[in-house]
Design a protein around this motif. Structure first.
Motif, short mmCIF file in Angstrom:
data_model
loop_
_atom_site.label_atom_id
_atom_site.label_comp_id
_atom_site.label_asym_id
_atom_site.label_seq_id
_atom_site.Cartn_x
_atom_site.Cartn_y
_atom_site.Cartn_z
N THR A 1 50.94 2.96 68.33
CA THR A 1 51.09 4.04 69.31
C THR A 1 50.24 3.72 70.53
N PRO A 2 50.66 4.15 71.72
CA PRO A 2 49.88 3.89 72.93
C PRO A 2 48.47 4.45 72.80
N ALA A 3 47.50 3.72 73.39
CA ALA A 3 46.09 4.05 73.19
C ALA A 3 45.70 5.40 73.78
N HIS A 4 46.46 5.86 74.79
CA HIS A 4 46.06 7.12 75.44
C HIS A 4 46.52 8.35 74.66
N LEU A 5 47.29 8.15 73.61
CA LEU A 5 47.79 9.29 72.83
C LEU A 5 46.84 9.62 71.67
N PRO A 6 46.87 10.86 71.17
CA PRO A 6 45.98 11.24 70.06
C PRO A 6 46.23 10.42 68.80
N GLU A 7 45.17 10.30 67.99
CA GLU A 7 45.30 9.60 66.71
C GLU A 7 46.27 10.30 65.78
N ARG A 8 46.35 11.61 65.89
CA ARG A 8 47.31 12.41 65.14
C ARG A 8 47.93 13.42 66.10
N LEU A 9 49.20 13.68 65.95
CA LEU A 9 49.87 14.74 66.70
C LEU A 9 50.03 15.96 65.80
N THR A 10 49.49 17.08 66.24
CA THR A 10 49.74 18.35 65.58
C THR A 10 50.69 19.12 66.49
N ILE A 11 51.94 19.28 66.05
CA ILE A 11 53.04 19.64 66.93
C ILE A 11 53.47 21.09 66.76
N SER A 12 53.61 21.79 67.87
CA SER A 12 54.24 23.11 67.89
C SER A 12 55.65 22.95 68.46
N LEU A 13 56.63 23.48 67.76
CA LEU A 13 58.04 23.29 68.12
C LEU A 13 58.47 24.35 69.14
N TRP A 14 58.35 23.99 70.42
CA TRP A 14 58.73 24.91 71.50
C TRP A 14 60.23 24.86 71.77
N ASP A 15 60.90 23.80 71.33
CA ASP A 15 62.35 23.60 71.48
C ASP A 15 62.84 23.98 72.87
N PHE A 16 63.96 24.69 72.98
CA PHE A 16 64.49 25.12 74.28
C PHE A 16 63.96 26.50 74.67
N SER A 17 63.17 27.10 73.80
CA SER A 17 62.70 28.47 74.05
C SER A 17 61.76 28.55 75.25
N TRP A 18 61.17 27.43 75.65
CA TRP A 18 60.27 27.47 76.81
C TRP A 18 61.01 27.82 78.09
N TYR A 19 62.35 27.67 78.11
CA TYR A 19 63.10 28.16 79.27
C TYR A 19 64.08 29.27 78.94
N THR A 20 64.40 29.48 77.66
CA THR A 20 65.29 30.59 77.29
C THR A 20 64.53 31.86 76.94
N ARG A 21 63.21 31.76 76.76
CA ARG A 21 62.38 32.93 76.48
C ARG A 21 61.25 33.00 77.51
N ALA A 22 61.62 32.82 78.78
CA ALA A 22 60.63 32.76 79.86
C ALA A 22 60.73 33.95 80.81
N GLY A 23 61.44 35.01 80.40
CA GLY A 23 61.53 36.20 81.22
C GLY A 23 60.22 36.99 81.20
N ALA A 24 60.15 38.00 82.03
CA ALA A 24 58.94 38.83 82.12
C ALA A 24 58.57 39.38 80.75
N GLY A 25 57.32 39.17 80.37
CA GLY A 25 56.83 39.68 79.10
C GLY A 25 57.19 38.84 77.89
N GLU A 26 57.92 37.75 78.08
CA GLU A 26 58.33 36.91 76.94
C GLU A 26 57.29 35.81 76.68
N PRO A 27 57.40 35.12 75.53
CA PRO A 27 56.34 34.20 75.12
C PRO A 27 56.03 33.07 76.09
N TYR A 28 57.02 32.63 76.89
CA TYR A 28 56.79 31.50 77.78
C TYR A 28 56.84 31.90 79.25
N ALA A 29 56.69 33.17 79.53
CA ALA A 29 56.67 33.60 80.93
C ALA A 29 55.54 32.93 81.69
N ASP A 30 54.41 32.77 81.04
CA ASP A 30 53.22 32.15 81.63
C ASP A 30 52.92 30.89 80.83
#
Length: 417
Positions: A2-31
């Motif tokens: 793996t490239p040296a600038h990346l973490p030794e381990r990845l702990t991943i949160s699955l944001w999938d497409f929700s970062w743009y489909t749940r980005a309305g006012a008051g939704e989880p990805y608005a900010d």
């Protein structure tokens, strides 16, 4: 590996497409800064997203600004998909996905998070737009050309990130999510060539694809072009037993819903024919069925969980063995080829939005078994659970996420000593 600038381990949160489909006012990805702050608070250092490359850099004449609508209004005044995970999109706003993508990478950099780029576009993403333009444009791409178009789109995307100094925030790039469960051809031929072409264009980047169900008994059939062994480890077990009884994932079943499913529905659920279905083009743009939409929208979560809890003991040992076998099979394949292993999704499968079985004691025990097995097998990255993301109820279990991410990162530190 793996490239040296990346973490030794990845702990991943699955944001999938929700970062743009749940980005309305008051939704989880608005900010986005707030979403990343919560992600880091829980111990994650990576997010996996649908970067929508065909929409944002596809060269297909698409406007990256879309109106988000979800699956549309249902005849009872609610929204289709309201009882599902990922599809519970209320919409009602416009968003420039390309502009938002740069904002996401910039926010990730500020918070010390790396991003796994993928595409869900041939699996579901366009179904949430207000019009079929996005879906029609990508569906018009001949089947055999889809990997090439995806690779060209990611090529332009990575070049644009590089020009903005954002490339080091990319963990790796997947041509597409779950190529075995999406509207793309078999990966081994054209997909493999597209991966090799894209990696040659961006030699500092890891390029791969992901499989929804690893052929762990026949890993020799997997293309060695994959530079990350990104396989999803779901062990359906008791969930599969329930789904077979209620015939939830099929389409066009005579007499649907059957008696078993009716017994799990909320009181007053409408008839299937009366509820109808989302517009036909939306169903074409996704891999779920109208029976799934109806079933999950009207499942009584308490009844669902009760059935799983009652029958889980008969499946527990089998599910633990199956999970370990799949992880081990993938790990051996990755080790033999000198590529990192990543578990980008897991562990039980697709459950109703408000079902709590996977988030409860049985599900967490199974998740911990998968995480620890993956760590011992040398996996580079993993999710804690596919449901551990800002748009799922499980996000509220902060203590468990902190504890398990801490265990993953501590294991990485020990391995480095």
């Amino acid at each position: 590996m793996t490239p040296a600038h990346l973490p030794e381990r990845l702990t991943i949160s699955l944001w999938d497409f929700s970062w743009y489909t749940r980005a309305g006012a008051g939704e989880p990805y608005a900010d986005l800064d707030a979403a990343f702050a919560e992600t880091v608070e829980r111990g994650y250092n990576a997010a996996r997203i649908c970067a929508a490359p065909l929409l944002t850099f596809g060269g297909l004449g698409l406007d990256p600004r879309i109106a988000v609508s979800g699956l549309g209004g249902a005849p009872d005044g609610g929204r289709y998909g309201r009882g599902t995970r990922w599809y519970d999109v209320p919409g009602g706003y416009e968003i420039d996905v390309r502009e938002r993508l740069f904002e996401l990478l910039q926010a990730a950099e500020r918070h010390g998070v790396v991003v796994v780029l993928a595409s869900w576009e041939y699996q579901q993403s366009p179904a949430f737009a207000a019009t079929p333009d996005w879906w029609n444009a990508i569906d018009a791409v001949p089947l055999d050309d889809r990997y090439d178009v995806l690779a060209a789109s990611f090529d332009r995307m990575l070049a644009a990130f590089d020009a903005e100094g954002l490339l080091e925030s990319v963990a790796f790039t997947e041509l597409h999510n779950e190529v075995d469960f999406s509207r793309v051809p078999p990966f081994a031929d054209r997909g493999a060539r597209a991966v090799e072409w894209l990696e040659a264009r961006h030699p500092s980047q890891l390029v791969s694809a992901s499989y929804g169900k690893p052929p762990h008994l026949d890993m020799a059939s997997v293309s060695p072009a994959m530079r990350v062994a990104q396989f999803h480890i779901y062990t359906y077990g008791v969930l599969d037993a329930l789904q077979q009884r209620i015939d939830l994932r099929s389409e066009g079943t005579a007499g649907f819903p059957n008696a078993e499913l009716r017994s799990l529905l909320v009181d007053g659920a409408p008839e299937f024919a009366d509820y109808g279905r989302p517009e036909s083009w939306r169903m074409d743009a996704t891999v779920i069925t109208d029976q799934m939409v109806y079933g999950y929208d009207f499942i009584d979560p308490a009844k669902w969980d009760a059935w799983l809890l009652e029958h889980y003991p008969a499946h527990r040992d089998e599910m633990h063995r199956e999970m370990a076998a799949r992880i081990t099979g993938v790990a051996e394949w990755a080790r033999a080829r000198g590529v990192p292993q990543v578990i980008g999704e897991g562990w039980i499968g697709y459950t109703p939005l408000f079902g709590g079985f996977e988030e409860g004691a049985a599900g967490l025990e199974l998740a911990e078994h998968g995480i620890r097995t993956a760590l011992e097998a040398g996996a580079w990255g993993m999710v804690l659970c596919s449901n551990a993301a800002p748009h799922h109820p499980m996000w509220s279990n902060i203590e468990w996420q902190q504890r398990m991410n801490g265990e993953i990162l501590a294991h990485a530190a020990q391995a480095a000593v």
